[in-house]
Design a protein around this motif. Structure first.
Motif, short mmCIF file in Angstrom:
data_model
loop_
_atom_site.label_atom_id
_atom_site.label_comp_id
_atom_site.label_asym_id
_atom_site.label_seq_id
_atom_site.Cartn_x
_atom_site.Cartn_y
_atom_site.Cartn_z
N GLY A 1 4.83 -0.32 -7.57
CA GLY A 1 4.14 0.64 -8.77
C GLY A 1 3.74 1.91 -8.17
N GLU A 2 2.50 1.98 -8.69
CA GLU A 2 1.90 3.48 -8.74
C GLU A 2 1.95 3.76 -7.02
OE1 GLU A 2 1.60 5.90 -10.60
OE2 GLU A 2 2.46 4.78 -11.84
N ALA B 1 0.75 -1.17 0.12
CA ALA B 1 -0.01 -0.09 -0.17
C ALA B 1 0.85 1.21 -0.11
CB ALA B 1 -1.01 -0.03 1.23
N ALA B 2 0.17 2.33 -0.36
CA ALA B 2 1.20 3.63 -0.51
C ALA B 2 1.61 3.83 1.05
CB ALA B 2 0.30 4.73 -0.86
N VAL C 1 14.87 -3.59 -6.81
CA VAL C 1 13.90 -3.43 -8.01
C VAL C 1 12.77 -4.24 -8.16
CG1 VAL C 1 13.76 -4.05 -10.64
CG2 VAL C 1 15.85 -2.47 -9.83
N PRO C 2 12.58 -5.52 -7.69
CA PRO C 2 11.42 -6.18 -7.65
C PRO C 2 10.43 -5.50 -6.59
CG PRO C 2 13.10 -7.60 -7.35
CD PRO C 2 13.98 -6.24 -7.59
N VAL C 3 10.95 -5.07 -5.44
CA VAL C 3 10.08 -4.44 -4.52
C VAL C 3 9.59 -3.23 -5.17
CG1 VAL C 3 10.08 -3.12 -2.28
CG2 VAL C 3 11.08 -5.39 -2.36
N VAL C 4 10.34 -2.08 -5.75
CA VAL C 4 9.78 -0.94 -6.18
C VAL C 4 8.71 -1.16 -7.52
CG1 VAL C 4 10.39 0.86 -7.74
CG2 VAL C 4 11.75 0.15 -5.66
N ALA D 1 12.52 1.71 -12.73
CA ALA D 1 11.40 0.70 -12.20
C ALA D 1 10.10 1.63 -11.62
CB ALA D 1 11.75 -0.49 -11.28
N ALA D 2 10.51 2.57 -11.00
CA ALA D 2 9.45 3.31 -10.31
C ALA D 2 8.70 4.36 -11.35
CB ALA D 2 10.23 4.39 -9.37
N PRO D 3 7.45 4.85 -10.76
CA PRO D 3 6.63 5.63 -11.40
C PRO D 3 7.47 6.98 -11.85
CG PRO D 3 5.55 4.99 -9.52
CD PRO D 3 7.14 4.34 -9.25
#
Lengths: 204, 204
Positions: free
Chosen positions: A79-80, A55-56, A72-75, A116-118
Motif C-alpha cells: 500500500g502506501e 515497511a517502506a 498485485v497481492p504484494v503491492v 493496485a499501487a498508490p
C-alpha cells in the motif's frame, strides 16, 4: 548511482542484485521470509542490506522480483509504503505450459500493479524478456522497458546502464502487454529449438 | 532453391522478390492490378514473371504480401487455387495509430488465413517483424516464423536462408499472435526514439 530495493530472493533478485552492486548502486533485499532475504544479502555481500517486509523500502527504485501471481497481492499489501517509489515489475504471467498469458488480453501484470499501487507510485515494466542467467552472464543485453512516467523511465534507464546493459524504451505502460507477450515468444523460440541461452534484442 | 509466387506489389513484395532472385529462387509476381505486377516483375528483372490473378500460383511458396485487411479476402477469393501451397503471411494488423492489434485477442491474421484457406494449404507466419528497407539492406537479420506444419516451416526456413537471413522458428501457428504483437512492440520502440532502422532479433 541508484538506491535499489529488491522484493524477492529468487534467481532474478540474485542476478539483478549482483549486477546492481557491481555497478555501484546500493541494494536492499526484502523478503516475506526474512531468513531467505538475509541469506541473499549475505551472498551478495558488498554492503547489501535487508529491509523489513511491508515497511517502506529504502530504495528509490523497488524491483518487484516475485512470481507474477504475487505481484498485485504484494503491492496491495505494501500500500502506501510504496508511495513515491519507482516500482519495476519484471514478471512473466505465463500460463501453466507457457503457451499463453494468464492475464487479460487488454492488460498486463504491470498495469495491474499500477492500479493496485498508490497514485504517486510510478510503475515500469522491465527485465521480463531476460533469463536470469543471460542477464547475469556479463555480455551487454537489451533491457526492454515500458512505463507512463518519463522521469521514472529515465531513472530505470540509468540503472540499467549501471548494470552494463542497454535500456530500450518501448513506450507507455500499455506496451507491457506486448513485452509480456515477447516473453512468451521467447518461450516459443526456446521450445522450437533455440534453448535458453539467448535474449531478444534490437539489431540496429 | 525455391519457386516463389508473390501476391502483391508493394515495398515488401519488392524487397522479398529482389532478395529471392539474388538467392537463386524463381519469382512470380501476381497482382489484382496486372499493370502493377508487370511493373514490379520488370523492375526485379532476372527472369521474374507475372501470374494471373486468382489462378493457381506457380510457386511452391506463396508470399501473401498484401495489406493485413486484404489477407483473408484474397485467400478466400483464391480458394482451391491455393491447395497444397505454402502460404506465407507477412502482415501486421495494426490499428489506426499502431498502438494495438486490429484482430481478436486469441487469433492472428495468420490463423484467420489458415481458416480461410483449403485444408491442404500450410500457412506460415514470417517476415512481419521486418521493415522492408531493413530486410533489403543486405545485413543478415532474424526472420521469425510460426506455423503448424514442420515440412512447410522447413521449406520456408530454407527460403529464408537463400535470402541471406536467419530463420527463427517460434513454434506453432498460435505464436503468430505474439509475432504480430512483436511487430507492435517494434512500433513502440520506433516511436519511443529508436526510429525505423532496426529489427528485433535473437542475441545468442
Amino acid at each position: 548511482m541508484s538506491s535499489i530495493s529488491i522484493i524477492g530472493s529468487g534467481n532474478m533478485a540474485s542476478a539483478i542484485g549482483a549486477l546492481a552492486l557491481k555497478g555501484g548502486n546500493t541494494v536492499e533485499v526484502i523478503g516475506r521470509d526474512a531468513d531467505k532475504a538475509r541469506a541473499l544479502a549475505r551472498a551478495l555481500g558488498d554492503g547489501a542490506t535487508t529491509g523489513t517486509w511491508g515497511a517502506a523500502p529504502t530504495g528509490e527504485i523497488v524491483i518487484l522480483a516475485v512470481l507474477f501471481a504475487g505481484a498485485v497481492p504484494v503491492v496491495s499489501e505494501y500500500g502506501e509504503a510504496l508511495a513515491d517509489k519507482i516500482v519495476v515489475d519484471i514478471t512473466n504471467p505465463f500460463n501453466a505450459d507457457a503457451t499463453g498469458l494468464a492475464v487479460g488480453h487488454d492488460t498486463s501484470v504491470a498495469q495491474m500493479v499500477a492500479e493496485a499501487a498508490p497514485a504517486s507510485t510510478h510503475v515500469v515494466k522491465a527485465f521480463n524478456t531476460l533469463f536470469s542467467h543471460v542477464l547475469g552472464a556479463g555480455d551487454p543485453v537489451d533491457v526492454f522497458m515500458a512505463g507512463d512516467d518519463p522521469h521514472a523511465k529515465a531513472r530505470v534507464a540509468a540503472f540499467v546502464e549501471s548494470l552494463g546493459h542497454r535500456p530500450r524504451d518501448a513506450g507507455d505502460l500499455s506496451m507491457a502487454h506486448w513485452l509480456e507477450g515477447a516473453g512468451l515468444l521467447e518461450m516459443g523460440l526456446a521450445r522450437a529449438g533455440l534453448g535458453f541461452n539467448f535474449s531478444l534484442g534490437v539489431n540496429a
